[in-house]
Motif scaffolding. Structure first.
Motif, mmCIF file in Angstrom:
data_model
loop_
_atom_site.group_PDB
_atom_site.id
_atom_site.type_symbol
_atom_site.label_atom_id
_atom_site.label_comp_id
_atom_site.label_asym_id
_atom_site.label_seq_id
_atom_site.Cartn_x
_atom_site.Cartn_y
_atom_site.Cartn_z
ATOM 1 N N VAL A 4 0.831 -1.201 0.000
ATOM 2 C CA VAL A 4 0.000 0.000 0.000
ATOM 3 C C VAL A 4 0.870 1.257 0.000
ATOM 4 O O VAL A 4 0.591 2.226 -0.718
ATOM 5 N N GLU A 5 1.948 1.233 0.787
ATOM 6 C CA GLU A 5 2.867 2.381 0.808
ATOM 7 C C GLU A 5 3.538 2.566 -0.552
ATOM 8 O O GLU A 5 3.696 3.687 -1.028
ATOM 9 N N ALA A 6 3.941 1.468 -1.182
ATOM 10 C CA ALA A 6 4.588 1.551 -2.500
ATOM 11 C C ALA A 6 3.618 2.085 -3.542
ATOM 12 O O ALA A 6 3.991 2.921 -4.379
ATOM 13 N N ILE A 7 2.378 1.621 -3.488
ATOM 14 C CA ILE A 7 1.375 2.114 -4.435
ATOM 15 C C ILE A 7 1.128 3.597 -4.221
ATOM 16 O O ILE A 7 0.997 4.370 -5.173
ATOM 17 N N GLY A 8 1.097 4.017 -2.962
ATOM 18 C CA GLY A 8 0.912 5.439 -2.654
ATOM 19 C C GLY A 8 2.053 6.295 -3.186
ATOM 20 O O GLY A 8 1.826 7.374 -3.732
ATOM 21 N N LYS A 9 3.283 5.817 -3.040
ATOM 22 C CA LYS A 9 4.440 6.556 -3.550
ATOM 23 C C LYS A 9 4.387 6.689 -5.070
ATOM 24 O O LYS A 9 4.646 7.762 -5.623
ATOM 25 N N VAL A 10 4.066 5.593 -5.735
ATOM 26 C CA VAL A 10 3.973 5.616 -7.197
ATOM 27 C C VAL A 10 2.860 6.564 -7.637
ATOM 28 O O VAL A 10 3.009 7.313 -8.607
ATOM 29 N N LEU A 11 1.758 6.552 -6.920
ATOM 30 C CA LEU A 11 0.644 7.436 -7.248
ATOM 31 C C LEU A 11 1.035 8.902 -7.113
ATOM 32 O O LEU A 11 0.757 9.718 -7.995
ATOM 33 N N VAL A 12 1.718 9.241 -6.024
ATOM 34 C CA VAL A 12 2.120 10.636 -5.803
ATOM 35 C C VAL A 12 3.115 11.084 -6.870
ATOM 36 O O VAL A 12 2.973 12.168 -7.451
ATOM 37 N N VAL A 13 4.115 10.270 -7.156
ATOM 38 C CA VAL A 13 5.110 10.641 -8.167
ATOM 39 C C VAL A 13 4.460 10.731 -9.541
ATOM 40 O O VAL A 13 4.748 11.634 -10.327
ATOM 41 N N GLY A 14 3.546 9.801 -9.821
ATOM 42 C CA GLY A 14 2.847 9.843 -11.109
ATOM 43 C C GLY A 14 2.011 11.098 -11.271
ATOM 44 O O GLY A 14 1.965 11.698 -12.349
ATOM 45 N N LEU A 15 1.342 11.515 -10.197
ATOM 46 C CA LEU A 15 0.556 12.738 -10.271
ATOM 47 C C LEU A 15 1.445 13.969 -10.431
ATOM 48 O O LEU A 15 1.138 14.875 -11.209
ATOM 49 N N LEU A 16 2.549 14.003 -9.691
ATOM 50 C CA LEU A 16 3.444 15.163 -9.784
ATOM 51 C C LEU A 16 4.070 15.281 -11.164
ATOM 52 O O LEU A 16 4.095 16.366 -11.753
ATOM 53 N N LEU A 17 4.595 14.185 -11.670
ATOM 54 C CA LEU A 17 5.281 14.252 -12.956
ATOM 55 C C LEU A 17 4.319 14.123 -14.134
ATOM 56 O O LEU A 17 4.537 14.725 -15.176
ATOM 57 N N GLY A 18 3.267 13.348 -13.961
ATOM 58 C CA GLY A 18 2.333 13.130 -15.060
ATOM 59 C C GLY A 18 1.395 14.291 -15.286
ATOM 60 O O GLY A 18 1.017 14.591 -16.411
ATOM 61 N N ALA A 19 0.993 14.955 -14.224
ATOM 62 C CA ALA A 19 0.089 16.101 -14.354
ATOM 63 C C ALA A 19 0.768 17.403 -13.976
ATOM 64 O O ALA A 19 0.425 18.460 -14.505
ATOM 65 N N GLY A 20 1.735 17.339 -13.094
ATOM 66 C CA GLY A 20 2.388 18.556 -12.604
ATOM 67 C C GLY A 20 3.284 19.224 -13.633
ATOM 68 O O GLY A 20 3.249 20.442 -13.804
ATOM 69 N N LEU A 21 4.091 18.429 -14.339
ATOM 70 C CA LEU A 21 4.983 19.028 -15.342
ATOM 71 C C LEU A 21 4.229 19.657 -16.509
ATOM 72 O O LEU A 21 4.552 20.780 -16.907
ATOM 73 N N PRO A 22 3.225 18.993 -17.067
ATOM 74 C CA PRO A 22 2.453 19.670 -18.114
ATOM 75 C C PRO A 22 1.729 20.917 -17.612
ATOM 76 O O PRO A 22 1.631 21.911 -18.333
ATOM 77 N N ALA A 23 1.253 20.879 -16.370
ATOM 78 C CA ALA A 23 0.598 22.071 -15.809
ATOM 79 C C ALA A 23 1.606 23.197 -15.631
ATOM 80 O O ALA A 23 1.313 24.362 -15.918
ATOM 81 N N LEU A 24 2.800 22.864 -15.171
ATOM 82 C CA LEU A 24 3.851 23.873 -15.019
ATOM 83 C C LEU A 24 4.246 24.448 -16.372
ATOM 84 O O LEU A 24 4.462 25.658 -16.507
#
Length: 93
Positions: A4-24
């Motif tokens: 569960v912790e690993a899935i949470g980490k992957v989710l957070v990094v995916g959101l930051l890089l997958g949605a955060g970089l295009p938004a930036l």
């Protein structure tokens, strides 16, 4: 619980890089547009804002730096295998 912790980490990094970089990047494009001036709705010229243009280029630089770091992180083992050069001081087996 580790899964569960690993899935949470992957989710957070995916959101930051997958949605955060295009938004930036989109924010950088908007700042560049506002900084370059143009025309108002009534046809009068709008003065450029050099500070907004500079901030846009800084944001573009951050996006490029994150992308290059990601590419180097993915290829670190191959680069180390062929050259013996450690790009990052950690993460080698």
């Amino acid at each position: 619980m580790e899964t569960v912790e690993a899935i949470g980490k992957v989710l957070v990094v995916g959101l930051l890089l997958g949605a955060g970089l295009p938004a930036l990047f989109a924010v950088g494009l908007r700042l560049q547009t506002l900084g370059s001036g143009g025309e108002n709705a009534d046809g009068t010229p709008q003065e450029p804002h050099p500070a907004l243009k500079t901030l846009a280029y800084v944001i573009f630089g951050v996006v490029i730096l994150v992308i290059l770091t990601g590419i180097l992180w993915i290829t670190r083992q191959t680069i180390f295998y062929y050259t013996g050069f450690k790009i990052f001081p950690f993460g080698y087996k």
